[in-house]
Design an enzyme around this catalytic site. Structure first.
Site, mmCIF file in Angstrom:
data_model
loop_
_atom_site.group_PDB
_atom_site.id
_atom_site.type_symbol
_atom_site.label_atom_id
_atom_site.label_comp_id
_atom_site.label_asym_id
_atom_site.label_seq_id
_atom_site.Cartn_x
_atom_site.Cartn_y
_atom_site.Cartn_z
ATOM 1 N N LYS A 144 -1.576 -5.456 -17.793
ATOM 2 C CA LYS A 144 -0.776 -4.241 -16.956
ATOM 3 C C LYS A 144 0.575 -4.652 -16.802
ATOM 4 O O LYS A 144 0.894 -5.947 -16.066
ATOM 5 C CB LYS A 144 -1.262 -4.527 -15.351
ATOM 6 N N GLU A 224 -1.637 -15.733 -8.498
ATOM 7 C CA GLU A 224 -0.646 -16.671 -8.390
ATOM 8 C C GLU A 224 0.446 -15.980 -7.536
ATOM 9 O O GLU A 224 1.095 -15.122 -8.041
ATOM 10 C CB GLU A 224 -0.012 -17.410 -9.514
ATOM 11 N N CYS A 258 9.029 -18.608 -7.861
ATOM 12 C CA CYS A 258 7.865 -18.602 -7.105
ATOM 13 C C CYS A 258 8.024 -20.144 -6.475
ATOM 14 O O CYS A 258 7.663 -20.371 -5.457
ATOM 15 C CB CYS A 258 6.421 -18.541 -7.527
HETATM 16 P P1 NAP Z 1 4.856 -7.812 -7.237
HETATM 17 O O1 NAP Z 1 5.454 -6.499 -6.626
HETATM 18 O O2 NAP Z 1 3.478 -8.333 -6.340
HETATM 19 O O3 NAP Z 1 4.242 -7.125 -8.703
HETATM 20 C C1 NAP Z 1 3.253 -7.592 -9.645
HETATM 21 C C2 NAP Z 1 2.292 -6.773 -10.116
HETATM 22 O O4 NAP Z 1 1.364 -6.111 -8.865
HETATM 23 C C3 NAP Z 1 2.992 -5.434 -10.550
HETATM 24 O O5 NAP Z 1 2.192 -5.189 -11.657
HETATM 25 C C4 NAP Z 1 2.783 -4.413 -9.526
HETATM 26 O O6 NAP Z 1 2.474 -3.152 -9.679
HETATM 27 C C5 NAP Z 1 1.175 -4.896 -8.797
HETATM 28 N N1 NAP Z 1 1.017 -4.591 -7.574
HETATM 29 C C6 NAP Z 1 2.002 -5.128 -6.437
HETATM 30 N N2 NAP Z 1 1.397 -4.384 -5.315
HETATM 31 C C7 NAP Z 1 0.158 -3.533 -5.888
HETATM 32 C C8 NAP Z 1 -0.872 -3.109 -4.820
HETATM 33 N N3 NAP Z 1 -0.266 -2.818 -3.436
HETATM 34 N N4 NAP Z 1 -1.660 -2.425 -5.311
HETATM 35 C C9 NAP Z 1 -1.709 -2.491 -6.769
HETATM 36 N N5 NAP Z 1 -0.894 -3.431 -7.665
HETATM 37 C C10 NAP Z 1 0.030 -3.915 -6.916
HETATM 38 O O7 NAP Z 1 5.502 -9.192 -7.629
HETATM 39 P P2 NAP Z 1 6.589 -9.082 -8.393
HETATM 40 O O8 NAP Z 1 7.897 -8.278 -8.169
HETATM 41 O O9 NAP Z 1 6.346 -9.325 -9.952
HETATM 42 O O10 NAP Z 1 7.041 -10.605 -8.570
HETATM 43 C C11 NAP Z 1 7.774 -11.234 -7.417
HETATM 44 C C12 NAP Z 1 6.712 -12.204 -6.588
HETATM 45 O O11 NAP Z 1 5.869 -12.997 -7.489
HETATM 46 C C13 NAP Z 1 7.264 -13.190 -5.751
HETATM 47 O O12 NAP Z 1 6.624 -13.336 -4.437
HETATM 48 C C14 NAP Z 1 7.124 -14.539 -6.511
HETATM 49 O O13 NAP Z 1 6.934 -15.546 -5.570
HETATM 50 C C15 NAP Z 1 5.640 -14.231 -7.301
HETATM 51 N N6 NAP Z 1 5.523 -14.955 -8.398
HETATM 52 C C16 NAP Z 1 4.693 -16.019 -8.356
HETATM 53 C C17 NAP Z 1 4.446 -16.934 -9.306
HETATM 54 C C18 NAP Z 1 3.305 -17.918 -9.324
HETATM 55 O O14 NAP Z 1 3.004 -18.539 -10.369
HETATM 56 N N7 NAP Z 1 2.705 -18.143 -8.200
HETATM 57 C C19 NAP Z 1 5.295 -16.791 -10.480
HETATM 58 C C20 NAP Z 1 6.255 -15.647 -10.522
HETATM 59 C C21 NAP Z 1 6.253 -14.826 -9.294
HETATM 60 P P3 NAP Z 1 3.620 -2.035 -9.809
HETATM 61 O O15 NAP Z 1 5.129 -2.704 -9.580
HETATM 62 O O16 NAP Z 1 3.399 -1.108 -10.793
HETATM 63 O O17 NAP Z 1 3.395 -1.702 -8.383
#
Ligand code: NAP
Length: 459
Positions: A144, A224, A258
């Site tokens: 995705k 993650e 993260c």
């Molecule tokens: P995100 O906004 O959660 O997006 C990640 C994916 O999830 C996207 O494909 C997004 O799709 C989808 N998504 C988000 N909310 C959704 C929902 N309610 N329903 C269905 N799909 C949903 O995160 P991000 O902006 O990519 O990254 C920032 C976050 O990632 C930070 O919190 C960071 O700490 C965390 N992160 C964690 C790690 C780790 O290894 N733990 C590594 C990198 C980043 P759409 O955008 O199409 O909505």
């Protein structure tokens, strides 16, 4: 048939043959993908920079790491790690001592839905660690794509398709779904999808995990998520160099990691109080001098302002808070009391960007309370806990109770891809704290144990 159905169905067909591929075949594919990524560097890095603002130096480094990960999983597959089994020969006699011959093998789960992150356009995206480890395990993958870097996603996907065609492999072995929330939800609902690997926010991860559980046939969800990565600093460890290093870690990549340190926990008392005052002053000066670049998206930029405003609305005291310009924020440093932090969950949410909270504790008990309130974090860093003392042992117990990785020096940004790595901690930093998304053990997420009992040799 919608795009998610089509990709899932093609991934299911591709899985039929890929699950029986040899380690050598998997290694050949992974190495060719690494080489193709490197060969397209001149096209991919500028595209990634246009879409993410992360800068060529960081993006070139991330591309190198991504190729390294692909080759590392190629080696793992070639060494036969996914095919290792536990042989337990039959023991004659009645149970419980006597038992039949058992061989515990591991089988690939099936097609994996892989949700890319915005902040790692290479390493946690189309050809990132989840894709590499799933392919090495014998799974097919449907990516995705993240809407924050759609053109890079498409270009990387085209490159993959060329490699698959060159190797005579089915196009559906690595599929792509682009779009937004609806497309992601449609993908995770597809009956053919057997597991989900997600890197992103805790909120997004929670929504998708609920979806994975609500399916008629629930599936494993490896999320993650976000993390606040406390640094516990004992006064003797503190100096100006460390303050500069910490400021660099908080502002690195505009704080969009993260593993970005979001909480600094200082132990006051005696000479320590004065040392801590000096450390905070140097840290504030270093942060004020930093020039963070634009954030990944306008949404993240406004979420950063909303997050820091929520801290201040909750009674926290701003030490450094200046207005940003456009997509580029200014670093924020805010002080909060232990009582406020422990009582108010809102103060423990990740604020994604260059911001950190300072907590000053009067005792080791207060430090333990702070860590217990955080409950789950990818990392905890302990500065000055090198000696074997009862107090340091207590700190380590408190740290490892909530973290996937405990550091005794340095800063948490930067995650080595290696055999001993653990990237994932208790909720809210990940959904499955016994697994890792970085390092060799990432492979284990996509293999399910099966015991073969009294099996014939061919099985
Ligand atoms: P995100 O906004 O959660 O997006 C990640 C994916 O999830 C996207 O494909 C997004 O799709 C989808 N998504 C988000 N909310 C959704 C929902 N309610 N329903 C269905 N799909 C949903 O995160 P991000 O902006 O990519 O990254 C920032 C976050 O990632 C930070 O919190 C960071 O700490 C965390 N992160 C964690 C790690 C780790 O290894 N733990 C590594 C990198 C980043 P759409 O955008 O199409 O909505």
């Amino acid at each position: 048939m919608n795009i998610a159905q089509q990709a899932a169905s093609q991934a299911a067909s591709a899985f039929e043959t890929w699950q029986d591929s040899s380690g050598a075949q998997r290694a050949m594919l992974l190495r060719a993908l690494a080489a193709a990524l490197e060969a397209q560097r001149e096209t991919l890095v500028p595209l990634a920079d246009d879409e993410t603002h992360l800068g060529p130096a960081r993006l070139n480094g991330e591309l190198d790491r991504t190729a390294f990960q692909l080759r590392r999983f190629a080696d793992i597959a070639e060494r036969g790690i996914p095919f290792q089994a536990v042989d337990d020969p039959a023991v004659a006699g009645p149970p419980p001592t006597g038992h039949p011959a058992l061989r515990r093998v591991r089988v690939p789960l099936g097609p994996v839905a892989m949700f890319s992150a915005s902040n790692f356009p290479f390493a946690f995206s189309v050809l990132g660690g989840d894709t590499a480890s799933a392919l090495a395990a014998g799974c097919s993958v449907v990516v995705k794509g993240h809407p924050g870097h759609p053109q890079l996603t498409l270009r990387t996907f085209e490159l993959i398709q060329q490699v698959l065609a060159q190797q005579g492999l089915p196009a559906g072995l690595i599929g792509l779904v682009q779009g937004g929330v609806d497309e992601g939800l449609a993908l995770i609902r597809e009956p053919a999808i057997a597991a989900c690997a997600f890197t992103g926010s805790t909120r997004g991860g929670a929504a998708l995990q609920a979806e994975a559980r609500a399916r008629p046939r629930p599936i494993p969800f490896y999320g993650e998520l976000g993390s606040i990565n406390p640094i516990v600093a004992l006064p003797p460890a503190l100096n100006d160099t460390l303050a500069q290093t910490l400021a660099g870690s908080i502002t690195m990549g505009c704080g969009q990691f993260c593993t970005s340190p979001g909480v600094l926990v200082l132990l006051d008392g005696g000479d320590g109080t004065a040392i801590n005052d000096g450390f905070i002053a140097t840290l504030t000066t270093a942060l004020r001098a930093a020039q963070p670049h634009a954030m990944l998206t306008a949404g993240m930029r406004s979420a950063f302002d909303a997050g820091t405003a929520a801290w201040h609305a909750a009674g926290a005291q701003a030490l450094l808070h200046e207005p940003g310009v456009g997509l580029a924020p200014r670093p924020v440093l805010t002080q909060v009391t232990v009582a406020q932090f422990v009582a108010d969950e809102a103060l423990r949410h990740e604020v994604f960007g260059p911001a950190a909270l300072v907590l000053r504790c009067a005792s080791l008990e207060e430090v333990e309370q702070v860590l217990a309130a955080i409950a789950g974090s990818l990392t905890v860093t302990l500065w000055g806990a090198g000696d074997d003392t009862p107090a340091n042992r207590r700190l380590l117990r408190a740290a490892r109770a909530i973290a996937g990785r405990v550091l005794f020096g340095g800063v948490p940004t930067g995650v080595a891809v290696s055999a001993g790595q653990q990237h994932g901690g208790p909720w809210p930093s990940s959904t499955e704290p016994f697994s890792t998304s970085v390092g060799d053990a990432a492979l284990d997420r996509f293999l399910r144990p099966v015991a073969l009992q009294d099996a014939p040799a061919w099985a």
